[in-house]
Design a protein around this motif. Structure first.
Motif, PDB file in Angstrom:
ATOM      1  N   TYR A  47       0.817  -1.214   0.034  1.00 21.85           N
ATOM      2  CA  TYR A  47       0.093   0.169  -0.088  1.00 21.85           C
ATOM      3  C   TYR A  47       0.864   1.165   0.196  1.00 21.85           C
ATOM      4  CZ  TYR A  47      -3.789  -3.292   1.530  1.00 21.85           C
ATOM      5  OH  TYR A  47      -4.496  -4.407   1.576  1.00 21.85           O
ATOM      6  N   GLY A  49       1.065   5.069   0.044  1.00 25.50           N
ATOM      7  CA  GLY A  49       0.273   6.470  -0.157  1.00 25.50           C
ATOM      8  C   GLY A  49       0.911   7.489  -0.888  1.00 25.50           C
ATOM      9  N   ARG A  50       0.196   8.475  -1.459  1.00 26.02           N
ATOM     10  CA  ARG A  50       0.748   9.252  -2.363  1.00 26.02           C
ATOM     11  C   ARG A  50       0.836  10.579  -1.857  1.00 26.02           C
ATOM     12  NH1 ARG A  50      -1.785   8.403  -8.398  1.00 26.02           N
ATOM     13  NH2 ARG A  50      -0.024   9.940  -8.755  1.00 26.02           N
ATOM     14  N   GLN A  57       1.593  15.771  -3.832  1.00 25.10           N
ATOM     15  CA  GLN A  57       1.503  14.408  -3.843  1.00 25.10           C
ATOM     16  C   GLN A  57       2.501  13.813  -4.790  1.00 25.10           C
ATOM     17  OE1 GLN A  57      -2.394  13.451  -4.447  1.00 25.10           O
ATOM     18  NE2 GLN A  57      -2.261  12.913  -6.500  1.00 25.10           N
ATOM     19  N   GLY A  86      -6.749   5.903   0.871  1.00 26.58           N
ATOM     20  CA  GLY A  86      -6.544   5.405   1.910  1.00 26.58           C
ATOM     21  C   GLY A  86      -6.789   6.198   3.253  1.00 26.58           C
ATOM     22  N   GLN A  87      -6.911   5.880   4.302  1.00 29.17           N
ATOM     23  CA  GLN A  87      -6.858   6.482   5.662  1.00 29.17           C
ATOM     24  C   GLN A  87      -6.038   5.794   6.698  1.00 29.17           C
ATOM     25  OE1 GLN A  87     -10.498   8.311   6.874  1.00 29.17           O
ATOM     26  NE2 GLN A  87     -10.251   7.272   8.998  1.00 29.17           N
ATOM     27  N   TRP A  88      -5.099   6.453   7.238  1.00 33.48           N
ATOM     28  CA  TRP A  88      -4.442   5.501   8.672  1.00 33.48           C
ATOM     29  C   TRP A  88      -3.979   6.935   9.316  1.00 33.48           C
ATOM     30  CZ3 TRP A  88       0.860   6.210   9.192  1.00 33.48           C
ATOM     31  CH2 TRP A  88       1.686   7.178   8.225  1.00 33.48           C
ATOM     32  N   ARG A  97      -5.487  11.145   5.306  1.00 30.77           N
ATOM     33  CA  ARG A  97      -6.438  10.635   4.019  1.00 30.77           C
ATOM     34  C   ARG A  97      -5.672  11.071   2.868  1.00 30.77           C
ATOM     35  NH1 ARG A  97     -10.500  13.113   7.444  1.00 30.77           N
ATOM     36  NH2 ARG A  97     -11.805  11.345   8.238  1.00 30.77           N
ATOM     37  N   GLU A  98      -5.474  10.005   2.100  1.00 37.22           N
ATOM     38  CA  GLU A  98      -4.600  10.448   0.736  1.00 37.22           C
ATOM     39  C   GLU A  98      -4.954   9.080  -0.300  1.00 37.22           C
ATOM     40  OE1 GLU A  98      -0.383   9.399   1.449  1.00 37.22           O
ATOM     41  OE2 GLU A  98      -1.114   7.831   2.975  1.00 37.22           O
ATOM     42  N   SER A 100      -3.980   6.560  -3.006  1.00 32.45           N
ATOM     43  CA  SER A 100      -2.914   5.323  -2.718  1.00 32.45           C
ATOM     44  C   SER A 100      -3.040   4.520  -4.163  1.00 32.45           C
ATOM     45  CB  SER A 100      -3.235   4.528  -1.445  1.00 32.45           C
ATOM     46  OG  SER A 100      -3.403   5.394  -0.228  1.00 32.45           O
ATOM     47  N   GLN A 130       8.128   9.144   2.897  1.00 34.25           N
ATOM     48  CA  GLN A 130       6.949   8.453   3.636  1.00 34.25           C
ATOM     49  C   GLN A 130       7.096   7.865   4.819  1.00 34.25           C
ATOM     50  OE1 GLN A 130       3.606   8.051   1.750  1.00 34.25           O
ATOM     51  NE2 GLN A 130       4.950   9.776   0.879  1.00 34.25           N
TER      52      GLN A 130
END
Length: 144
Positions: A47, A49-50, A57, A86-88, A97-98, A100, A130
């Motif tokens: 996964y 993320g961007r 981004q 995605g969210q983490w 929130r991004e 991905s 990242q």
């Protein structure tokens, strides 16, 4: 101990035993073999993320370059790329929130593939600042 508590303990024990079997390298589940015509593989989903923490981004051009110069040479037999949202929660405690990209790799379980995946993760983390790249692994049976 109540019946509910015993049931929860039993379910936790079964889940733990199955997880231990998979982590021990048991190919394709608790029975350790694949059906006729299938082969045992590892499926890793990465996964990426961007969002770049300092702003902006990872651009489409930068992502394509990463695939062309890093992922393709490491896994020339092929892979699948999926778009995701995605969210983490990061180390700062903030929810991120991004957009991905998920890269799905199907490969034999061996040290070469493990090293290649670790290098991909490290390269992406460093190149695009990242905090993390999530790696998910499952033992599967597949046929082509």
């Amino acid at each position: 101990m109540s019946n509910v508590a015993r049931h929860r303990l039993f379910r936790a024990g079964v889940a733990g035993a199955l997880a231990a079997a998979v982590l021990a390298g048991c190919a394709a589940g608790p029975f350790g073999h694949c059906a006729t015509g299938f082969e045992a593989f590892e499926r890793d989903t990465l996964y990426f993320g961007r969002a770049i923490p300092t702003g902006g981004q990872v651009s489409d051009a930068d992502w394509a370059d990463f695939l062309d110069t890093r992922v393709t040479p490491a896994f020339p037999q092929g892979f699948t790329v999926l778009d995701a949202a995605g969210q983490w929660r990061g180390a700062s405690g903030q929810v991120v929130r991004e957009p991905s990209k998920l890269v799905v790799l199907l490969h034999p379980r061996d040290a070469k593939a493990d090293a290649a995946i670790a290098t991909l993760i490290d390269t992406y983390r460093q190149r695009f600042a990242q905090e993390a790249v999530l790696q998910e692994r499952q033992s599967v049976c597949a046929r082509f």
